[in-house]
Design a protein around this motif. Sequence first.
Motif, PDB file in Angstrom:
ATOM      1  N   THR A 323       0.824  -1.209   0.000  1.00 59.87           N
ATOM      2  CA  THR A 323       0.000   0.000   0.000  1.00 59.87           C
ATOM      3  C   THR A 323       0.859   1.260   0.000  1.00 59.87           C
ATOM      4  O   THR A 323       1.911   1.315   0.643  1.00 59.87           O
ATOM      5  CB  THR A 323      -0.914   0.047   1.235  1.00 59.87           C
ATOM      6  N   GLU A 365      -3.201  -1.728  -2.752  1.00 57.04           N
ATOM      7  CA  GLU A 365      -4.072  -0.546  -2.753  1.00 57.04           C
ATOM      8  C   GLU A 365      -3.271   0.743  -2.617  1.00 57.04           C
ATOM      9  O   GLU A 365      -2.260   0.799  -1.902  1.00 57.04           O
ATOM     10  CB  GLU A 365      -5.077  -0.620  -1.591  1.00 57.04           C
ATOM     11  N   ALA A 397      -6.947  -2.292  -5.841  1.00 63.81           N
ATOM     12  CA  ALA A 397      -7.955  -1.239  -5.765  1.00 63.81           C
ATOM     13  C   ALA A 397      -7.308   0.116  -5.486  1.00 63.81           C
ATOM     14  O   ALA A 397      -6.352   0.219  -4.713  1.00 63.81           O
ATOM     15  CB  ALA A 397      -8.961  -1.563  -4.660  1.00 63.81           C
ATOM     16  N   ASN A 427      -9.280   1.596 -10.065  1.00 61.91           N
ATOM     17  CA  ASN A 427      -7.931   2.012 -10.394  1.00 61.91           C
ATOM     18  C   ASN A 427      -7.966   3.070 -11.493  1.00 61.91           C
ATOM     19  O   ASN A 427      -8.755   2.968 -12.434  1.00 61.91           O
ATOM     20  CB  ASN A 427      -7.106   0.811 -10.853  1.00 61.91           C
TER      21      ASN A 427
END
Length: 560
Positions: A323, A365, A397, A427
């Motif tokens: 992330t 993400e 995502a 996205n």
Amino acid sequence: MRRADVGHLSLLAVGLLLVAAGCDERGAPDVTYRVPLVLQETSQSPASVGPGEPLRLGVTVSGTPGEPLTFTWSTNAGGVGGTVSDGGRGDGVWAALSCLPPGVTPTVTVTVTDAAGQSVSHTFPITWTGPRCTREPCPFSLAEGRVALTADCTTDSTLFIPDDYTFDGQGHTVTAVDPPGGAFTGAVLRNRGTKARVQNVTVTASGLKDVCQSDAARLRGILLEGASGEVVDSEVRDLQKGSGASGCQEGFGIEARNDDASRGPFRVDVLRSRVSRFQKVGLLAIGAVEVTLSNNTVEGGGPSASIARNGLQVSLGARGRVTGNTVSGNAYTGPMADTTGTGILITGGGYYGPGSPLVTGLVIEGNTLTGNDIGISLSQLEGAGDAPSTPTRLRVAGNTLGNGAASNPYYQAAIADYGTGNVITSNAVSGAGYDPTTVPGRTFSVDVLAEAASALAFLTPASDVAVGACSGKLTVQSQDAKGNLVPSSETFTLSASGPAAPGLTFFSDPGCGGSALSTVSLSNPQAEATFYFKASTPGAVTVSVAGGVPGPASQAHTVH
């Protein structure tokens, strides 16, 4: 006490030191008897040590009861510290991280001193099983649980972090070079035991020969293998061989690895670190290890004709979260067919042989990826080339992916998915390098190995919404029977049923402003649509999306 008595007592107190300290009520001096310091016991464990293996030392001293003692430790090589004193007991720890100077027999000396200046010393000989240095070893200070660099240094062999210690670079740089007549092998900095922490250090390499290594001898910057720990606020740069045009499949910036699934569980966090101008992989998590790779910067250096780089790679059963990273410049322009550079690469299964573990449940993400041939590649196969028969359920995502040019002669895509049942949603994709119209059949936005569309699915959870308030986002996606996204050219209708349905209106705007919405399209590369609703009546409501094949999908919500 009479003066004559004092003189008589001094003759009897063999081995005692007499000190006059004031007078009693009759004017006679008080006498304090001081016991000489005597070394009672020493301890040393283990019998011999190598790089990164702490040697525990201890002494017990007897002296004047209740009087404080000072323990001073020194060594002629390596580092000594971490001392603890309790009454007449003193404990220390000695270690060397990589090598010792040639011809030096390492020793540690402890000197114990009392308040009167009496002292006693003991020297521990050390049996060293590690290598001898060909250059000055990296200088460091040692305390219990912490090793700290005290200056920039150069090394031609691995620095080992003692088990359950923190290696604090204190802003200094460790540079790897080849040993005389040889080549540097392995990691520049790595763990010795099952726990290690690294912080605030820069690791680099200079002038390494273009000699390819394999397996454990591969070049790494920072390695945590079979261990839990973290790498934070650190940097690896210029970890390359030759002139930077080497094709050796090594040069991994930061690696977390566990090849033995029966050991562990191991957890590694790599946070707020930077890797640039690496040779093959910037950040690598491989095997039975759970990782958090967050808020790191990985710079591949731009197009290369000699090697296909991967910015961040998770393989062979590793799990966790990826992330907030920024990954750029992993692009290949060389002659090797079917070869690409990748920003974030997920691999497992058939790529490594029958029965090899897949990566499952990984969350990817909020990353920003620019200038990579493939932004995010979910490349997991079963057997020779089939998608896995069981869902891998990776979540991709909210990432931002861009590429301004079609530079790879074979293939480019923002997201390439060869898994099963992965969730790809929300996205943002931009640039000619990911536009299907730039080079049809070679440039893609989202490229998924999937079957025909057969169902709709909500990707967002059910919610409770206040009367008159705008709901959170609802995202619906067109999928095949295995849960892979499949764009659909049909138009899909939105509807609501239930007590709260009267007066309910759908919107495309997150604030429920503008025109009402009645239909959505799922023909975009991520095969999804996001919408919102506002209701004027409390109660249960079922939101439905329908339009033929695939479909329909329904989800229950509550308005209060």
